[in-house]
Write a protein that holds these residues in place. Structure first.
Motif, PDB file in Angstrom:
ATOM      1  N   GLU A   1       0.833  -1.209   0.000  1.00 48.80           N
ATOM      2  CA  GLU A   1       0.000   0.000   0.000  1.00 48.80           C
ATOM      3  C   GLU A   1       0.866   1.257   0.000  1.00 48.80           C
ATOM      4  O   GLU A   1       0.525   2.258  -0.650  1.00 48.80           O
TER       5      GLU A   1
ATOM      6  N   ALA B   1       2.009   1.700  -3.473  1.00 47.57           N
ATOM      7  CA  ALA B   1       0.951   2.192  -4.359  1.00 47.57           C
ATOM      8  C   ALA B   1       0.926   3.717  -4.381  1.00 47.57           C
ATOM      9  O   ALA B   1       0.604   4.332  -5.405  1.00 47.57           O
TER      10      ALA B   1
ATOM     11  N   ALA C   1       3.300   5.014  -7.035  1.00 49.09           N
ATOM     12  CA  ALA C   1       3.099   4.591  -8.417  1.00 49.09           C
ATOM     13  C   ALA C   1       2.829   5.774  -9.337  1.00 49.09           C
ATOM     14  O   ALA C   1       2.145   6.730  -8.964  1.00 49.09           O
TER      15      ALA C   1
ATOM     16  N   PHE D   1      -3.396  -3.182  -6.799  1.00 48.08           N
ATOM     17  CA  PHE D   1      -3.031  -2.597  -8.099  1.00 48.08           C
ATOM     18  C   PHE D   1      -3.919  -3.206  -9.186  1.00 48.08           C
ATOM     19  O   PHE D   1      -3.480  -4.058  -9.960  1.00 48.08           O
TER      20      PHE D   1
ATOM     21  N   HIS E   1      -2.529  -1.060 -12.543  1.00 49.74           N
ATOM     22  CA  HIS E   1      -1.115  -0.661 -12.645  1.00 49.74           C
ATOM     23  C   HIS E   1      -0.229  -1.898 -12.742  1.00 49.74           C
ATOM     24  O   HIS E   1      -0.281  -2.769 -11.881  1.00 49.74           O
TER      25      HIS E   1
END
Length: 558
Positions: free
Chosen positions: A116, A119, A122, A155, A158
């Protein structure tokens, strides 16, 4: 430096009994040192990056001129610069491959907070690349989800790829699999496996060995500004090597299809190399050889004046034990993949024979990853075949974790180097209980046998495989002695395994590896004489200075 200049300096170094006027003064004179050389010495003279004198201070004063820089070591020890025969210096200190770091100690559920956090880093339209999980922990039978499902929840769109800490498996999500064109019906590549969920038969998000390498290459090549990130990472790695007394590196592998060769050449052209490096281009198992051989022929180089040497390749014979992909003579007791009772080959034995003979014709030797006893045997067979065809190249088997007694005797007559990494405490303690589920207690307790190989007279080297192990060569030297009957017998043998022996493995022993007149002035200065220390104190020795070709590339006081 050309051959004529080198010959002149060799002649000058032998004029100790003649007049001072006939002697060419040194650029640098090292004095009051404990010099590790073939004869008692406390003084070294250096001219144009080459050692011109090794001996006592009285005679050494003849090399002292008005412009000579004097380095008074005040009793410190001077060793040949360390040679790390297997070091991933390009990757180990780089953020080019991503800065998403998960935990090597967490199970699948425990990885969720780390994921997390990743993320939040990202970037839309870019692969997220991470590092650091432990395979057995995220494949527990108690997991409520598969690794694929966990990544997909965090994700959903992604593309994500996370490298396991040994680099021999990758954890991916569905978006990554789609971009790579991998489905449950896809044919597996040579040297790779797609793991599947035993309940559903679907992909579980884990790609073993070359299957993961292929997807990582796609992810890497998609990144923005990758050249500058790679360049900075390389500089970070070289600085770390210099700080640890390393003056020559055997590159762990050069993924040339990721643009890494261009980064190395730029560093060479910019004068930013602080170590001599033997680059080892990667042999791609899944690709046709013709284009690879053409590229290798184009970049091959062995100019002793250059810091980049390119005359060995890196190839894998097998995988690793904890994946069940190391090639073994007797079958695994437990394995991740049911149809791999003996592990796998990245490069099958008959193909390795082909590669070695073709590479010989374009002036390449090889550094071969071989962990299982089956891979060691097959690699030795291939080298034996190449020798029978007339090859005189330098060959090294690296890792050599398992080896049959009959094969131990083959290294010396085949002129094959055995390269070991002993940077972990569990190896010192000979605690290989981690391997027992895979190969049983008897085989597990026969891993990492340095002494039997050493006793045959074969060339044996130590290396770090950084960042798998500590980069500090003193850790490997100390641990090889702390291993008692399975390790090296004395400090001289351990020092040789990080100096002259890897120089032989790299085919550079005419250039470096010892403090000898005529060789490059590649030196490391330690605050204590490690030949007088107990083994458990050696790794605490401070590295004061590193010198490459007569130039200081690391100084602890700066």
């Amino acid at each position: 430096m050309n051959t004529i200049s080198l010959s002149i300096m060799l002649s000058l170094s032998m004029l100790g009994s003649q007049s001072v006027a006939a002697i060419e003064y040194a650029d640098t004179l090292i004095t009051d040192a404990v010099v590790y050389a073939d004869q008692p010495a406390n003084t070294i003279a250096i001219k144009q990056g080459v050692i011109t004198y090794v001996g006592n201070d009285h005679t050494g004063q003849k090399y002292l001129g008005a412009d000579t820089e004097v380095l008074d070591m005040q009793g410190a020890m001077v060793l040949p610069g360390f040679i790390d025969n297997h070091n991933h210096v390009f990757e180990a200190a780089s953020e080019a491959g991503g800065n998403c770091e998960v935990s090597p100690d967490a199970n699948l559920e425990g990885q969720i907070p780390y994921l997390e956090d990743c993320a939040a880093q990202a970037t839309e339209g870019q692969w997220l690349i991470g590092y650091g999980f432990t395979l057995e922990l995220i494949l527990s039978e108690n997991n409520k989800q598969t690794p694929l499902e966990v990544l997909d929840d965090i994700f959903p769109e992604h593309p994500v790829i996370i490298m396991e800490q040994t680099s021999h498996s990758m954890w991916v999500n569905s978006a990554a699999l789609e971009l790579a064109g991998i489905t449950v019906r896809s044919e597996e590549p040579q040297g790779g496996k797609y793991l599947k969920d035993p309940l559903t038969g679907g992909l579980n998000g884990i790609l073993l060995d070359n299957a993961g390498d292929i997807v990582m290459e796609q992810a890497w090549n998609s990144l923005n500004n990758i050249f500058q990130q790679s360049y900075q990472g390389l500089q970070n790695g070289l600085a770390e090597a210099a700080a640890n007394g390393i003056t020559t590196i055997g590159d762990g592998r050069l993924y040339w299809k990721r643009g890494w060769f261009d980064v190395w050449k730029a560093a060479e052209n910019n004068g930013d190399l602080t170590s001599r490096v033997s680059l080892r281009p990667w042999i791609y198992p899944q690709d046709e050889p013709e284009a690879q051989l053409e590229f290798l022929k184009k970049i091959q180089s062995r100019n002793p004046e250059n810091l980049l040497i390119i005359d060995q390749v890196k190839m894998y014979s097998d995988g690793i034990l904890i994946n069940g992909t190391a090639k073994v003579v007797a079958p695994y007791r437990y394995k991740l993949v049911e149809n791999l009772p003996f592990g796998l080959n990245y490069i099958p034995p008959e193909d390795m024979q082909f590669w070695l003979t073709k590479l010989d014709k374009i002036n390449y030797g090889a550094h071969i990853h071989a962990i299982g006893d089956g891979a060691v045997r097959e690699s030795l067979n291939a080298i034996e075949y190449a020798r029978e065809q007339g090859s005189e190249r330098d060959y090294t088997l690296t890792h050599v974790e398992m080896i049959q007694n009959v094969d131990i005797q083959r290294f010396k007559p085949l002129k094959v180097t055995a390269d070991f990494q002993v940077g972990s405490d569990y190896i010192v303690a000979q605690d290989h209980s981690w391997a027992e589920p895979f190969i049983g207690q008897k085989r597990a307790h026969s891993l990492m046998r340095l002494r039997p190989v050493f006793d045959t007279g074969a060339n044996l080297t130590l290396s770090s495989d950084w960042n798998v192990n500590d980069i500090n060569p003193l850790v490997g030297i100390a641990n090889s002695l702390r291993m008692a009957k399975t390790g090296l017998p004395d400090i001289s043998s351990a020092i040789d395994a990080y100096t002259i022996n890897p120089a032989i493995s790299l085919g550079l022993d005419d250039i470096t590896g010892s403090i000898t007149v005529g060789k490059s002035a590649d030196l490391v200065v330690l605050d204590e004489d490690i030949t007088e220390l107990p083994a458990n104190k050696i790794a605490d020795t401070e590295i004061l200075m590193t010198i490459l070709q007569g130039e200081v590339v690391f100084d602890a006081e700066e």
